[in-house]
Design a protein around this motif. Structure first.
Motif, PDB file in Angstrom:
ATOM      1  N   GLY A 123     -10.226 135.594  33.512  1.00  0.00           N
ATOM      2  CA  GLY A 123     -11.413 136.434  33.453  1.00  0.00           C
ATOM      3  C   GLY A 123     -11.455 137.392  32.292  1.00  0.00           C
ATOM      4  N   PHE A 124     -10.329 137.610  31.616  1.00  0.00           N
ATOM      5  CA  PHE A 124     -10.302 138.563  30.510  1.00  0.00           C
ATOM      6  C   PHE A 124     -10.458 137.883  29.144  1.00  0.00           C
ATOM      7  CE2 PHE A 124      -8.680 140.949  34.020  1.00  0.00           C
ATOM      8  CZ  PHE A 124      -9.252 142.192  33.831  1.00  0.00           C
ATOM      9  N   GLY A 125     -11.199 136.794  29.146  1.00  0.00           N
ATOM     10  CA  GLY A 125     -11.514 136.130  27.882  1.00  0.00           C
ATOM     11  C   GLY A 125     -10.403 135.263  27.346  1.00  0.00           C
ATOM     12  N   ALA A 126      -9.519 134.818  28.233  1.00  0.00           N
ATOM     13  CA  ALA A 126      -8.377 134.025  27.794  1.00  0.00           C
ATOM     14  C   ALA A 126      -8.726 132.546  27.685  1.00  0.00           C
ATOM     15  CB  ALA A 126      -7.221 134.210  28.763  1.00  0.00           C
ATOM     16  N   ASP A 127      -8.022 131.869  26.809  1.00  0.00           N
ATOM     17  CA  ASP A 127      -8.154 130.425  26.635  1.00  0.00           C
ATOM     18  C   ASP A 127      -6.821 129.759  26.953  1.00  0.00           C
ATOM     19  OD1 ASP A 127     -10.874 130.457  25.561  1.00  0.00           O
ATOM     20  OD2 ASP A 127      -9.971 131.372  23.783  1.00  0.00           O
ATOM     21  N   LEU A 128      -6.891 128.501  27.337  1.00  0.00           N
ATOM     22  CA  LEU A 128      -5.675 127.763  27.648  1.00  0.00           C
ATOM     23  C   LEU A 128      -4.894 127.418  26.384  1.00  0.00           C
ATOM     24  CD1 LEU A 128      -6.823 125.242  30.404  1.00  0.00           C
ATOM     25  CD2 LEU A 128      -5.277 127.178  30.689  1.00  0.00           C
ATOM     26  N   HIS A 129      -3.595 127.653  26.431  1.00  0.00           N
ATOM     27  CA  HIS A 129      -2.702 127.293  25.336  1.00  0.00           C
ATOM     28  C   HIS A 129      -1.503 126.556  25.920  1.00  0.00           C
ATOM     29  CE1 HIS A 129      -4.177 129.799  21.820  1.00  0.00           C
ATOM     30  NE2 HIS A 129      -4.970 130.168  22.806  1.00  0.00           N
ATOM     31  N   PRO A 130      -0.902 125.662  25.157  1.00  0.00           N
ATOM     32  CA  PRO A 130       0.269 124.948  25.680  1.00  0.00           C
ATOM     33  C   PRO A 130       1.453 125.878  25.899  1.00  0.00           C
ATOM     34  CG  PRO A 130      -0.055 124.466  23.351  1.00  0.00           C
ATOM     35  CD  PRO A 130      -1.267 125.207  23.796  1.00  0.00           C
ATOM     36  N   TYR A 131       2.145 125.671  26.994  1.00  0.00           N
ATOM     37  CA  TYR A 131       3.368 126.392  27.301  1.00  0.00           C
ATOM     38  C   TYR A 131       4.463 125.325  27.395  1.00  0.00           C
ATOM     39  CZ  TYR A 131       6.495 129.578  29.932  1.00  0.00           C
ATOM     40  OH  TYR A 131       7.553 130.355  30.355  1.00  0.00           O
ATOM     41  N   PHE A 132       5.159 125.125  26.292  1.00  0.00           N
ATOM     42  CA  PHE A 132       6.135 124.050  26.204  1.00  0.00           C
ATOM     43  C   PHE A 132       7.359 124.354  27.070  1.00  0.00           C
ATOM     44  CE2 PHE A 132       4.195 123.589  21.828  1.00  0.00           C
ATOM     45  CZ  PHE A 132       3.459 122.465  22.165  1.00  0.00           C
ATOM     46  N   ARG A 133       7.702 123.367  27.897  1.00  0.00           N
ATOM     47  CA  ARG A 133       8.869 123.490  28.749  1.00  0.00           C
ATOM     48  C   ARG A 133       9.560 122.132  28.836  1.00  0.00           C
ATOM     49  NH1 ARG A 133       7.489 127.457  33.763  1.00  0.00           N
ATOM     50  NH2 ARG A 133       9.747 127.615  33.646  1.00  0.00           N
ATOM     51  N   GLY A 134      10.818 122.153  29.239  1.00  0.00           N
ATOM     52  CA  GLY A 134      11.540 120.901  29.382  1.00  0.00           C
ATOM     53  C   GLY A 134      12.710 121.063  30.325  1.00  0.00           C
ATOM     54  N   THR A 135      13.169 119.942  30.872  1.00  0.00           N
ATOM     55  CA  THR A 135      14.296 119.947  31.807  1.00  0.00           C
ATOM     56  C   THR A 135      15.303 118.881  31.412  1.00  0.00           C
ATOM     57  OG1 THR A 135      12.936 120.740  33.653  1.00  0.00           O
ATOM     58  CG2 THR A 135      14.992 119.643  34.208  1.00  0.00           C
ATOM     59  N   LEU A 136      16.553 119.295  31.299  1.00  0.00           N
ATOM     60  CA  LEU A 136      17.657 118.348  31.125  1.00  0.00           C
ATOM     61  C   LEU A 136      18.217 118.028  32.498  1.00  0.00           C
ATOM     62  CD1 LEU A 136      19.804 119.538  28.063  1.00  0.00           C
ATOM     63  CD2 LEU A 136      18.642 117.343  28.335  1.00  0.00           C
ATOM     64  N   ILE A 137      18.333 116.756  32.795  1.00  0.00           N
ATOM     65  CA  ILE A 137      18.784 116.318  34.118  1.00  0.00           C
ATOM     66  C   ILE A 137      20.190 115.755  34.004  1.00  0.00           C
ATOM     67  CG2 ILE A 137      18.250 114.839  36.087  1.00  0.00           C
ATOM     68  CD1 ILE A 137      15.370 114.674  34.892  1.00  0.00           C
ATOM     69  N   THR A 138      21.086 116.246  34.852  1.00  0.00           N
ATOM     70  CA  THR A 138      22.466 115.760  34.806  1.00  0.00           C
ATOM     71  C   THR A 138      22.805 114.831  35.968  1.00  0.00           C
ATOM     72  OG1 THR A 138      23.294 117.686  36.034  1.00  0.00           O
ATOM     73  CG2 THR A 138      23.192 117.864  33.631  1.00  0.00           C
ATOM     74  N   ARG A 139      22.059 114.955  37.091  1.00  0.00           N
ATOM     75  CA  ARG A 139      22.301 114.098  38.253  1.00  0.00           C
ATOM     76  C   ARG A 139      20.951 113.649  38.798  1.00  0.00           C
ATOM     77  NH1 ARG A 139      27.069 117.478  41.465  1.00  0.00           N
ATOM     78  NH2 ARG A 139      28.172 118.177  39.592  1.00  0.00           N
ATOM     79  N   GLU A 140      20.601 112.433  38.528  1.00  0.00           N
ATOM     80  CA  GLU A 140      19.254 111.926  38.803  1.00  0.00           C
ATOM     81  C   GLU A 140      18.879 111.983  40.287  1.00  0.00           C
ATOM     82  OE1 GLU A 140      16.956 110.958  36.782  1.00  0.00           O
ATOM     83  OE2 GLU A 140      17.991 110.823  34.848  1.00  0.00           O
ATOM     84  N   VAL A 141      19.768 111.568  41.172  1.00  0.00           N
ATOM     85  CA  VAL A 141      19.440 111.504  42.597  1.00  0.00           C
ATOM     86  C   VAL A 141      19.209 112.903  43.159  1.00  0.00           C
ATOM     87  CG1 VAL A 141      20.256 110.833  44.879  1.00  0.00           C
ATOM     88  CG2 VAL A 141      20.654 109.324  42.914  1.00  0.00           C
ATOM     89  N   VAL A 142      20.113 113.816  42.842  1.00  0.00           N
ATOM     90  CA  VAL A 142      19.965 115.188  43.330  1.00  0.00           C
ATOM     91  C   VAL A 142      18.695 115.812  42.767  1.00  0.00           C
ATOM     92  CG1 VAL A 142      21.028 117.473  43.431  1.00  0.00           C
ATOM     93  CG2 VAL A 142      22.454 115.430  43.558  1.00  0.00           C
ATOM     94  N   TYR A 143      18.433 115.527  41.493  1.00  0.00           N
ATOM     95  CA  TYR A 143      17.229 116.069  40.859  1.00  0.00           C
ATOM     96  C   TYR A 143      15.968 115.562  41.554  1.00  0.00           C
ATOM     97  CZ  TYR A 143      13.648 116.951  37.329  1.00  0.00           C
ATOM     98  OH  TYR A 143      12.517 117.362  36.678  1.00  0.00           O
ATOM     99  N   ALA A 144      15.951 114.293  41.912  1.00  0.00           N
ATOM    100  CA  ALA A 144      14.788 113.727  42.605  1.00  0.00           C
ATOM    101  C   ALA A 144      14.553 114.444  43.930  1.00  0.00           C
ATOM    102  CB  ALA A 144      14.994 112.236  42.833  1.00  0.00           C
TER     103      ALA A 144
END
Length: 356
Positions: free
Chosen positions: A320-341
């Protein structure tokens, strides 16, 4: 590691660490020494931050990576433990593309080593939308991709303050936000600059807010660092929303760095919410940002896809304060696939509940 030397933050001088954070275009407030110290006040946080030195350049720092371990409580520590790189790796932008890619590979190796030593399943990285390298949408590539992360990017609401004065900025914000600002003024609400003397009032409002929302409190030491260290260094602005008698009903903190401001923390009571005081504080903050010559104001992560619920209301307030959408870059490194799922499934259930 050949041409590079990885060192822990305590092995660096504070001044050289901060100098690198100031120079690197991909670094922002979260990369500064005292910002890391502030986050270490969070319950159980352990510092794993590191820098990379160039052996061929007098061991000059060419990469910074804030990194904190948040160990989960037993018996589910494997699900709850995490390493967080808030700010992500920031690299000297004057290096060659080949050197930058090489450094990103090295960062990946170090992050995976830290995850293995601490038995952490995931390493979360987030890159500051207000850093000069990312703000304005010029950079369209998620830097986490260079580390081999799963892309978990989202968006943030950012107000472009450039080429605005107070009048044009007022017209830019949405009608409902202007209406709330005017409501607060009609009810005698005012905004003043806060100081370290307002810390006790903030902590009281914080406790009330957390009880009302059913969320855990953050340590008092965290807010103390904002009201003292960051305020004294000029890295923060704090505004108090008060009634005509001077009673404080809302306190908002804003991080300031590299020509931009971020909506940092807030504590307010029911009166502030009912009378539109939080809206008034937001508007007064933006007026001050104009006076300070700032170019951008990020008022928080966006949730544009939500059709109802608390997150939609929060997102709409920011927009509401005149803001526009901008990308917020994020990422995840996964070490154990099953637990992560399994973790992702649990998060999806919680997000669903948040929409209801």
């Amino acid at each position: 590691m050949g041409a590079y030397k990885v060192v822990r933050r305590p092995e660096c001088r504070k001044d050289e660490w901060n100098s690198a954070a100031e120079q690197f275009s991909s670094a922002w407030h979260w990369h500064k020494w005292d910002s890391i110290e502030s986050m270490l006040t969070w319950n159980g946080a352990i510092d794993h931050s590191f820098a990379v030195r160039s052996k061929a350049d007098g061991e000059r720092i060419i990469c910074l990576c804030p990194l904190l371990l948040f160990p989960g409580s037993k018996p589910f520590s494997i699900f709850r433990s995490r390493l967080e790189a808030t700010g992500g790796p920031a690299i000297d932008q004057n290096l060659s593309e080949r050197a930058i890619n090489s450094l990103m590979h090295l960062v990946r190796v170090v992050l995976l080593e830290e995850a293995d030593k601490t038995s952490v399943v995931i390493v979360d990285l987030s890159f500051p939308p207000l850093a000069p390298a990312y703000v304005g949408g010029e950079n369209r590539v998620n830097p986490a991709a260079l580390i081999g992360c799963e892309d978990t990017s989202t968006h943030s609401w950012i107000v472009d303050l450039r080429e605005h004065n107070q009048e044009t900025l007022w017209q830019k914000i949405e009608h409902r936000s202007r209406k709330a600002v005017n409501k607060a003024r009609r009810n005698g609400m005012v905004v003043r600059t806060a100081s370290a003397q307002d810390l006790d009032a903030y902590l009281k409002l914080h406790r009330e807010s957390c009880a009302r929302l059913g969320i855990p409190e953050k340590p008092a030491a965290y807010f103390q660092s904002i009201f003292t260290t960051h305020l004294e260094q000029g890295n923060a602005l704090i505004l108090a929303g008060c009634d005509a008698d001077g009673t404080v009903h809302a306190l908002h903190t804003f991080a300031i760095a590299k020509g931009a401001a971020l909506y940092w923390t807030v504590a307010s009571d029911e009166i502030a919410m009912q009378l539109g005081l939080n809206n008034l504080v937001q508007w007064e903050a933006m007026v001050r940002f104009l006076d300070m010559g700032l170019s951008f104001y990020e008022n928080g992560e966006a949730f544009p896809g939500y059709q109802s619920g608390k997150l939609k209301r929060i997102s709409d307030f920011k927009k509401g304060f005149g803001a526009d959408l901008h990308p917020y870059f994020r990422g995840t490194l996964i070490t154990r696939e099953v637990v992560y799922a399994s973790i992702q499934l649990a998060k999806a259930i919680l997000r669903k509940r948040g929409q209801e």
